[in-house]
Design a protein around this motif. Structure first.
Motif, PDB file in Angstrom:
ATOM      1  N   LEU A 109      -6.540  15.218  -8.003  1.00 51.89           N
ATOM      2  CA  LEU A 109      -5.345  14.773  -7.292  1.00 51.89           C
ATOM      3  C   LEU A 109      -4.128  14.783  -8.213  1.00 51.89           C
ATOM      4  O   LEU A 109      -4.251  14.703  -9.434  1.00 51.89           O
ATOM      5  N   ASP A 110      -2.964  14.854  -7.582  1.00 48.41           N
ATOM      6  CA  ASP A 110      -1.701  14.821  -8.310  1.00 48.41           C
ATOM      7  C   ASP A 110      -1.175  13.395  -8.325  1.00 48.41           C
ATOM      8  O   ASP A 110      -0.853  12.833  -7.282  1.00 48.41           O
ATOM      9  N   ALA A 111      -1.074  12.815  -9.515  1.00 46.17           N
ATOM     10  CA  ALA A 111      -0.641  11.422  -9.634  1.00 46.17           C
ATOM     11  C   ALA A 111       0.783  11.221  -9.127  1.00 46.17           C
ATOM     12  O   ALA A 111       1.145  10.113  -8.722  1.00 46.17           O
ATOM     13  N   ALA A 112       1.587  12.270  -9.138  1.00 48.62           N
ATOM     14  CA  ALA A 112       2.980  12.146  -8.712  1.00 48.62           C
ATOM     15  C   ALA A 112       3.125  12.083  -7.202  1.00 48.62           C
ATOM     16  O   ALA A 112       4.136  11.597  -6.691  1.00 48.62           O
ATOM     17  N   SER A 113       2.120  12.549  -6.471  1.00 49.23           N
ATOM     18  CA  SER A 113       2.247  12.614  -5.012  1.00 49.23           C
ATOM     19  C   SER A 113       1.198  11.803  -4.262  1.00 49.23           C
ATOM     20  O   SER A 113       1.247  11.707  -3.037  1.00 49.23           O
ATOM     21  N   VAL A 114       0.251  11.216  -4.985  1.00 42.43           N
ATOM     22  CA  VAL A 114      -0.834  10.461  -4.344  1.00 42.43           C
ATOM     23  C   VAL A 114      -0.825   9.034  -4.864  1.00 42.43           C
ATOM     24  O   VAL A 114      -0.714   8.800  -6.067  1.00 42.43           O
ATOM     25  N   GLU A 115      -0.942   8.080  -3.954  1.00 43.23           N
ATOM     26  CA  GLU A 115      -1.004   6.670  -4.342  1.00 43.23           C
ATOM     27  C   GLU A 115      -2.455   6.267  -4.585  1.00 43.23           C
ATOM     28  O   GLU A 115      -3.331   6.533  -3.755  1.00 43.23           O
ATOM     29  N   ALA A 116      -2.694   5.623  -5.715  1.00 43.66           N
ATOM     30  CA  ALA A 116      -4.044   5.185  -6.050  1.00 43.66           C
ATOM     31  C   ALA A 116      -4.547   4.191  -5.009  1.00 43.66           C
ATOM     32  O   ALA A 116      -3.808   3.324  -4.555  1.00 43.66           O
ATOM     33  N   GLY A 117      -5.810   4.330  -4.629  1.00 41.58           N
ATOM     34  CA  GLY A 117      -6.377   3.392  -3.668  1.00 41.58           C
ATOM     35  C   GLY A 117      -7.574   3.969  -2.936  1.00 41.58           C
ATOM     36  O   GLY A 117      -7.969   5.123  -3.142  1.00 41.58           O
ATOM     37  N   VAL A 118      -8.146   3.151  -2.067  1.00 40.28           N
ATOM     38  CA  VAL A 118      -9.345   3.543  -1.332  1.00 40.28           C
ATOM     39  C   VAL A 118      -9.082   4.740  -0.424  1.00 40.28           C
ATOM     40  O   VAL A 118      -9.928   5.631  -0.286  1.00 40.28           O
ATOM     41  N   ASP A 119      -7.916   4.775   0.206  1.00 37.53           N
ATOM     42  CA  ASP A 119      -7.616   5.874   1.118  1.00 37.53           C
ATOM     43  C   ASP A 119      -7.615   7.215   0.396  1.00 37.53           C
ATOM     44  O   ASP A 119      -8.143   8.210   0.917  1.00 37.53           O
ATOM     45  N   ALA A 120      -7.017   7.251  -0.784  1.00 41.84           N
ATOM     46  CA  ALA A 120      -6.994   8.493  -1.559  1.00 41.84           C
ATOM     47  C   ALA A 120      -8.403   8.882  -1.984  1.00 41.84           C
ATOM     48  O   ALA A 120      -8.750  10.076  -2.008  1.00 41.84           O
ATOM     49  N   TRP A 121      -9.220   7.886  -2.315  1.00 40.77           N
ATOM     50  CA  TRP A 121     -10.610   8.155  -2.720  1.00 40.77           C
ATOM     51  C   TRP A 121     -11.413   8.706  -1.543  1.00 40.77           C
ATOM     52  O   TRP A 121     -12.120   9.707  -1.677  1.00 40.77           O
ATOM     53  N   ARG A 122     -11.298   8.056  -0.377  1.00 43.27           N
ATOM     54  CA  ARG A 122     -12.032   8.522   0.796  1.00 43.27           C
ATOM     55  C   ARG A 122     -11.650   9.945   1.167  1.00 43.27           C
ATOM     56  O   ARG A 122     -12.487  10.724   1.647  1.00 43.27           O
ATOM     57  N   ALA A 123     -10.377  10.276   0.972  1.00 41.54           N
ATOM     58  CA  ALA A 123      -9.893  11.590   1.393  1.00 41.54           C
ATOM     59  C   ALA A 123     -10.551  12.731   0.624  1.00 41.54           C
ATOM     60  O   ALA A 123     -10.658  13.846   1.144  1.00 41.54           O
ATOM     61  N   VAL A 124     -11.000  12.480  -0.615  1.00 36.90           N
ATOM     62  CA  VAL A 124     -11.598  13.558  -1.412  1.00 36.90           C
ATOM     63  C   VAL A 124     -13.118  13.579  -1.310  1.00 36.90           C
ATOM     64  O   VAL A 124     -13.753  14.513  -1.823  1.00 36.90           O
ATOM     65  N   LEU A 125     -13.717  12.592  -0.654  1.00 39.89           N
ATOM     66  CA  LEU A 125     -15.178  12.556  -0.546  1.00 39.89           C
ATOM     67  C   LEU A 125     -15.701  13.731   0.275  1.00 39.89           C
ATOM     68  O   LEU A 125     -15.113  14.117   1.288  1.00 39.89           O
ATOM     69  N   HIS A 126     -16.801  14.283  -0.173  1.00 38.19           N
ATOM     70  CA  HIS A 126     -17.472  15.352   0.582  1.00 38.19           C
ATOM     71  C   HIS A 126     -17.919  14.781   1.928  1.00 38.19           C
ATOM     72  O   HIS A 126     -18.477  13.685   1.983  1.00 38.19           O
ATOM     73  N   PRO A 127     -17.679  15.510   3.020  1.00 40.38           N
ATOM     74  CA  PRO A 127     -18.063  14.988   4.352  1.00 40.38           C
ATOM     75  C   PRO A 127     -19.513  14.543   4.444  1.00 40.38           C
ATOM     76  O   PRO A 127     -19.825  13.556   5.119  1.00 40.38           O
ATOM     77  N   GLU A 128     -20.407  15.241   3.760  1.00 38.35           N
ATOM     78  CA  GLU A 128     -21.826  14.894   3.829  1.00 38.35           C
ATOM     79  C   GLU A 128     -22.160  13.638   3.015  1.00 38.35           C
ATOM     80  O   GLU A 128     -23.211  13.031   3.230  1.00 38.35           O
ATOM     81  N   ASP A 129     -21.280  13.260   2.096  1.00 38.89           N
ATOM     82  CA  ASP A 129     -21.544  12.108   1.233  1.00 38.89           C
ATOM     83  C   ASP A 129     -20.633  10.924   1.521  1.00 38.89           C
ATOM     84  O   ASP A 129     -20.784   9.860   0.902  1.00 38.89           O
ATOM     85  N   ARG A 130     -19.680  11.102   2.447  1.00 37.00           N
ATOM     86  CA  ARG A 130     -18.666  10.063   2.658  1.00 37.00           C
ATOM     87  C   ARG A 130     -19.280   8.735   3.093  1.00 37.00           C
ATOM     88  O   ARG A 130     -18.953   7.678   2.528  1.00 37.00           O
ATOM     89  N   ASP A 131     -20.143   8.765   4.075  1.00 38.89           N
ATOM     90  CA  ASP A 131     -20.737   7.511   4.569  1.00 38.89           C
ATOM     91  C   ASP A 131     -21.570   6.827   3.492  1.00 38.89           C
ATOM     92  O   ASP A 131     -21.492   5.599   3.316  1.00 38.89           O
ATOM     93  N   ARG A 132     -22.340   7.603   2.751  1.00 36.12           N
ATOM     94  CA  ARG A 132     -23.201   7.017   1.720  1.00 36.12           C
ATOM     95  C   ARG A 132     -22.369   6.409   0.591  1.00 36.12           C
ATOM     96  O   ARG A 132     -22.677   5.327   0.094  1.00 36.12           O
ATOM     97  N   ALA A 133     -21.311   7.099   0.204  1.00 38.13           N
ATOM     98  CA  ALA A 133     -20.475   6.602  -0.883  1.00 38.13           C
ATOM     99  C   ALA A 133     -19.722   5.341  -0.485  1.00 38.13           C
ATOM    100  O   ALA A 133     -19.687   4.355  -1.230  1.00 38.13           O
ATOM    101  N   THR A 134     -19.125   5.353   0.695  1.00 37.68           N
ATOM    102  CA  THR A 134     -18.351   4.182   1.123  1.00 37.68           C
ATOM    103  C   THR A 134     -19.253   2.984   1.385  1.00 37.68           C
ATOM    104  O   THR A 134     -18.898   1.845   1.068  1.00 37.68           O
ATOM    105  N   SER A 135     -20.441   3.226   1.951  1.00 40.84           N
ATOM    106  CA  SER A 135     -21.353   2.109   2.197  1.00 40.84           C
ATOM    107  C   SER A 135     -21.903   1.559   0.881  1.00 40.84           C
ATOM    108  O   SER A 135     -22.117   0.353   0.743  1.00 40.84           O
ATOM    109  N   GLY A 136     -22.103   2.429  -0.105  1.00 35.72           N
ATOM    110  CA  GLY A 136     -22.566   1.966  -1.415  1.00 35.72           C
ATOM    111  C   GLY A 136     -21.532   1.089  -2.090  1.00 35.72           C
ATOM    112  O   GLY A 136     -21.867   0.068  -2.696  1.00 35.72           O
TER     113      GLY A 136
END
Length: 218
Positions: A109-136
């Protein structure tokens, strides 16, 4: 009070504003000469001079501490880059996230255009791993236990990367959950090497099993 309180091993910075008010009051009241021949105005002026020297001493120490702190941060940054890692902090009360510059790089991610936080993290998660990562992550928070999860992300270029995420709960002795701090490590190379090793070892294992069975049959 002296600006340097050595008995407590700490710095106490006097208020110049209060000292100036004292000087103004003395000057307005007129000089009062003491038995040692020094009047109040001279005593206040001497006090101001002493505190000026002490302020300069404190500033020298603070500049030294700042330089040391910057050196530590540079070494930490080098270590994080070498490990393909980045660190983060989460303040629960304010819901404020702080990401190190290296973490943005890990997530692609580009630090100049992306705000740190859960939303930015969720946005880069692989679709197949998103539920497992967020639930973990949610489970670690809910149970107040250390976080340790592996998942994939998708970079803007469409590349899949493996991430190992670790975190610790920070709280007081009463068990109140104040913050969480952690690190994300790009383990793509290790994962790919392990997969390749398994692929190469499987034919060898199959041949070993065949030879063993053939030997037993004989």
């Amino acid at each position: 009070m002296s600006a340097v309180d050595r008995s407590a091993d700490r710095f106490v910075v006097p208020s110049f504003e209060s000292l100036w008010r004292e000087a103004e009051a003395v000057l307005a009241a007129g000089p009062t000469r003491h038995t040692d021949g020094e009047d109040d105005a001279m005593r206040v002026l001497h006090t101001l001079q002493v505190h000026q020297v002490e302020f300069e001493m404190v500033n020298d120490v603070m500049r030294d501490l700042q330089a040391r702190g910057e050196a530590v941060l540079r070494r930490l940054s080098m270590a994080l880059r070498a490990a393909r890692a980045g660190c983060w902090d989460w303040n629960v009360a304010s819901d404020r996230w702080i990401w190190s510059p290296e973490l943005f790089h890990v997530y692609g991610l580009d630090a100049a255009s992306v705000e740190a936080g859960v939303d930015a993290w969720r946005a880069v998660l692989h679709p197949e791993d998103r539920d497992r990562a967020t639930s973990g992550f949610a489970e670690a928070v809910a149970r107040r236990r250390p976080l340790s999860i592996e998942y994939r992300i998708l970079t803007a270029a469409g590349d899949a990367r493996w991430i190992l995420e670790r975190g610790d709960i920070c709280g007081d002795r009463e068990g109140h959950f104040d913050a969480m701090t952690g690190v994300a490590i790009d383990i793509t190379e290790q994962k790919e090497n392990a997969i390749e090793l398994d692929r190469l070892d499987m034919p060898t294992f199959n041949q070993f099993r065949t030879d063993l069975c053939h030997g037993i049959a004989l």
